[in-house]
Design an enzyme around this catalytic site. Structure first.
Site, PDB file in Angstrom:
ATOM      1  N   TYR A  53       1.122   2.654  10.185  1.00  6.36           N
ATOM      2  CA  TYR A  53       1.210   1.927   8.918  1.00  6.36           C
ATOM      3  C   TYR A  53       2.398   0.966   8.866  1.00  6.36           C
ATOM      4  CZ  TYR A  53      -2.442   4.832   6.754  1.00  6.36           C
ATOM      5  OH  TYR A  53      -3.627   5.446   6.440  1.00  6.36           O
ATOM      6  N   PRO A 211      -9.196   4.763  -3.149  1.00  6.26           N
ATOM      7  CA  PRO A 211      -9.990   5.185  -4.316  1.00  6.26           C
ATOM      8  C   PRO A 211     -10.325   4.026  -5.260  1.00  6.26           C
ATOM      9  CG  PRO A 211      -7.697   5.906  -4.523  1.00  6.26           C
ATOM     10  CD  PRO A 211      -7.870   5.403  -3.124  1.00  6.26           C
TER      11      PRO A 211
HETATM   12  P1  NAP Z   1      -6.172   1.897  -3.488  1.00  9.04           P
HETATM   13  O1  NAP Z   1      -5.459   2.708  -4.513  1.00  9.04           O
HETATM   14  O2  NAP Z   1      -7.656   1.794  -3.537  1.00  9.04           O
HETATM   15  O3  NAP Z   1      -5.614   0.421  -3.456  1.00  9.04           O
HETATM   16  C1  NAP Z   1      -4.275   0.125  -3.658  1.00  9.04           C
HETATM   17  C2  NAP Z   1      -4.185  -1.366  -3.954  1.00  9.04           C
HETATM   18  O4  NAP Z   1      -4.768  -1.596  -5.234  1.00  9.04           O
HETATM   19  C3  NAP Z   1      -2.748  -1.854  -4.011  1.00  9.04           C
HETATM   20  O5  NAP Z   1      -2.684  -3.128  -3.419  1.00  9.04           O
HETATM   21  C4  NAP Z   1      -2.479  -1.932  -5.500  1.00  9.04           C
HETATM   22  O6  NAP Z   1      -1.533  -2.936  -5.816  1.00  9.04           O
HETATM   23  C5  NAP Z   1      -3.835  -2.304  -6.039  1.00  9.04           C
HETATM   24  N1  NAP Z   1      -3.977  -1.825  -7.423  1.00  9.04           N
HETATM   25  C6  NAP Z   1      -3.795  -0.577  -7.878  1.00  9.04           C
HETATM   26  N2  NAP Z   1      -3.994  -0.524  -9.220  1.00  9.04           N
HETATM   27  C7  NAP Z   1      -4.310  -1.764  -9.591  1.00  9.04           C
HETATM   28  C8  NAP Z   1      -4.605  -2.337 -10.843  1.00  9.04           C
HETATM   29  N3  NAP Z   1      -4.628  -1.595 -11.975  1.00  9.04           N
HETATM   30  N4  NAP Z   1      -4.883  -3.648 -10.875  1.00  9.04           N
HETATM   31  C9  NAP Z   1      -4.858  -4.387  -9.741  1.00  9.04           C
HETATM   32  N5  NAP Z   1      -4.567  -3.910  -8.510  1.00  9.04           N
HETATM   33  C10 NAP Z   1      -4.300  -2.597  -8.445  1.00  9.04           C
HETATM   34  O7  NAP Z   1      -5.760   2.550  -2.103  1.00  9.04           O
HETATM   35  P2  NAP Z   1      -5.373   1.960  -0.641  1.00  9.04           P
HETATM   36  O8  NAP Z   1      -3.974   1.486  -0.687  1.00  9.04           O
HETATM   37  O9  NAP Z   1      -6.405   1.060  -0.122  1.00  9.04           O
HETATM   38  O10 NAP Z   1      -5.437   3.331   0.163  1.00  9.04           O
HETATM   39  C11 NAP Z   1      -4.679   4.462  -0.296  1.00  9.04           C
HETATM   40  C12 NAP Z   1      -4.125   5.218   0.857  1.00  9.04           C
HETATM   41  O11 NAP Z   1      -5.176   5.740   1.650  1.00  9.04           O
HETATM   42  C13 NAP Z   1      -3.272   4.422   1.851  1.00  9.04           C
HETATM   43  O12 NAP Z   1      -1.955   4.238   1.399  1.00  9.04           O
HETATM   44  C14 NAP Z   1      -3.326   5.310   3.055  1.00  9.04           C
HETATM   45  O13 NAP Z   1      -2.377   6.348   2.909  1.00  9.04           O
HETATM   46  C15 NAP Z   1      -4.733   5.887   2.988  1.00  9.04           C
HETATM   47  N6  NAP Z   1      -5.699   5.203   3.884  1.00  9.04           N
HETATM   48  C16 NAP Z   1      -6.270   5.922   4.880  1.00  9.04           C
HETATM   49  C17 NAP Z   1      -7.202   5.329   5.727  1.00  9.04           C
HETATM   50  C18 NAP Z   1      -7.821   6.151   6.813  1.00  9.04           C
HETATM   51  O14 NAP Z   1      -8.534   5.585   7.665  1.00  9.04           O
HETATM   52  N7  NAP Z   1      -7.579   7.439   6.844  1.00  9.04           N
HETATM   53  C19 NAP Z   1      -7.565   3.979   5.555  1.00  9.04           C
HETATM   54  C20 NAP Z   1      -6.975   3.276   4.508  1.00  9.04           C
HETATM   55  C21 NAP Z   1      -6.052   3.900   3.669  1.00  9.04           C
HETATM   56  P3  NAP Z   1      -0.085  -2.532  -6.438  1.00  9.04           P
HETATM   57  O15 NAP Z   1       0.681  -1.855  -5.348  1.00  9.04           O
HETATM   58  O16 NAP Z   1       0.457  -3.865  -6.812  1.00  9.04           O
HETATM   59  O17 NAP Z   1      -0.329  -1.668  -7.614  1.00  9.04           O
END
Ligand code: NAP
Length: 300
Positions: A53, A211
């Site tokens: 990451y 999510p």
């Molecule tokens: P997510 O919660 O779906 O997306 C986060 C993104 O959404 C951030 O850029 C955030 O921006 C934005 N966001 C959140 N609330 C918002 C709102 N109310 N309005 C507008 N934008 C909003 O999750 P993700 O970061 O994609 O994934 C979560 C975690 O899953 C990762 O950190 C990682 O640990 C894990 N992951 C695992 C895999 C795997 O293959 N195992 C793959 C991908 C991810 P802000 O920061 O500005 O709020």
């Protein structure tokens, strides 16, 4: 909020904080320390990492700086990390990216993660992606050594199909306690590839990555996310809640599988909304309204 995972002895916070985007948050070490302390205060004590990451794969070591600075934190949290995705940064390389689940690579990578994170142990270690060349016996040896030495307490996988999960589990004396998969109203794949039903049968709680579909459900950029966003607004009105992210987290939490969603935001107020969702239960009509919007047609 600590919740038992898959009937094991391991407890994780039901909402997990994802660290994949840490490099984009623009926080210095003091700000990150404050963020982690606020996160712990909310009851979100589990942090999801991977060796890869961040730009230059630095997320673990930035987090590790905080653990070095503030010794109070390590005992209050659970660290999850993963490996097997290998990048070739050399432009002459045969391939840019591949998977490696050899015993040597797993053990060396865990050693590196421990060093970067400034910790003696990983609470939960996952194989990041199914490796087509995976040799379950070799993974078993690596897990056994890491477990015996106390460097890793619990093990799981990520992005595995039911058969891949069963194949690896068949060679392990140690129980795989989770499969970290992509689930959200936008990503329904695991409802169709039998994973959800397999995990339910095995009483394995999955972790849900992205999510909010990476924020897309709040800022729709295609027809599907537009449809879901509209349905979320209708459900939000139906239960008198303004914030759509609460509805999305509660859609995941309301499923009987016992999903552990991983929030990816670096904003504490957004994490608070994920936590608020623990007190919101969607009824079947509300749940299906969101599901149906994702499908784009009514269920048969
Ligand atoms: P997510 O919660 O779906 O997306 C986060 C993104 O959404 C951030 O850029 C955030 O921006 C934005 N966001 C959140 N609330 C918002 C709102 N109310 N309005 C507008 N934008 C909003 O999750 P993700 O970061 O994609 O994934 C979560 C975690 O899953 C990762 O950190 C990682 O640990 C894990 N992951 C695992 C895999 C795997 O293959 N195992 C793959 C991908 C991810 P802000 O920061 O500005 O709020």
């Amino acid at each position: 909020m600590l919740t038992t995972v898959s009937n094991s002895d391991f407890k994780m916070s039901r909402i997990v904080q994802g660290m994949m985007r840490l490099n984009n948050w623009g926080m210095n070490i003091d700000e990150l320390e404050n963020f982690i302390l606020e996160t712990i205060d909310l009851g979100v004590t589990s942090f999801d990492h991977a060796d890869i990451y961040g730009g230059n794969h630095l997320c673990e070591s930035i987090f590790g700086e905080v653990l070095k600075k503030n010794k109070y934190i390590r005992n209050k949290i659970q660290i999850i990390t993963k490996c097997d995705i290998r990048y070739n940064h050399n432009s002459n390389a045969l391939v840019r990216k591949y998977y490696d689940t050899s015993k040597e690579y797993i053990i060396n990578t865990v050693e590196k993660s421990l060093k970067s994170l400034n910790t003696d142990y990983i609470d939960l270690f996952l194989i990041h992606r199914p490796d087509l060349l995976m040799n379950p016996d070799e993974i078993a040896e690596a897990f056994y050594e890491l477990h015996k030495s106390g460097k890793v307490l619990y093990f799981g996988v990520s992005n595995f199909t039911p058969q891949q999960f069963k194949t690896l589990q068949s060679r392990l004396n140690i129980k795989l306690i989770t499969n970290q998969i992509e689930i959200s109203p936008y990503s329904l794949e695991h409802f169709y590839n039998e994973n959800v039903y397999f995990l339910m049968e095995e009483q394995i709680n999955p972790m849900a990555w992205s999510p909010l579909a990476g924020g897309k459900l709040l800022n729709p950029d295609d027809d599907k996310s537009e449809r879901i966003n509209k349905a979320l607004k209708m459900v939000a009105k139906d239960i008198n809640i303004d914030e759509l992210d609460i509805i999305i987290f509660s859609w995941l939490l309301s499923h009987p599988l016992g999903i552990f969603p991983i929030s990816g935001s670096g904003k504490i107020n957004r994490l608070k909304n994920a936590v608020k969702a623990l007190d919101v239960k969607l009824n079947k009509e509300q749940w299906y309204a969101i599901y149906t919007a994702s499908l784009g047609y009514n269920v048969p």
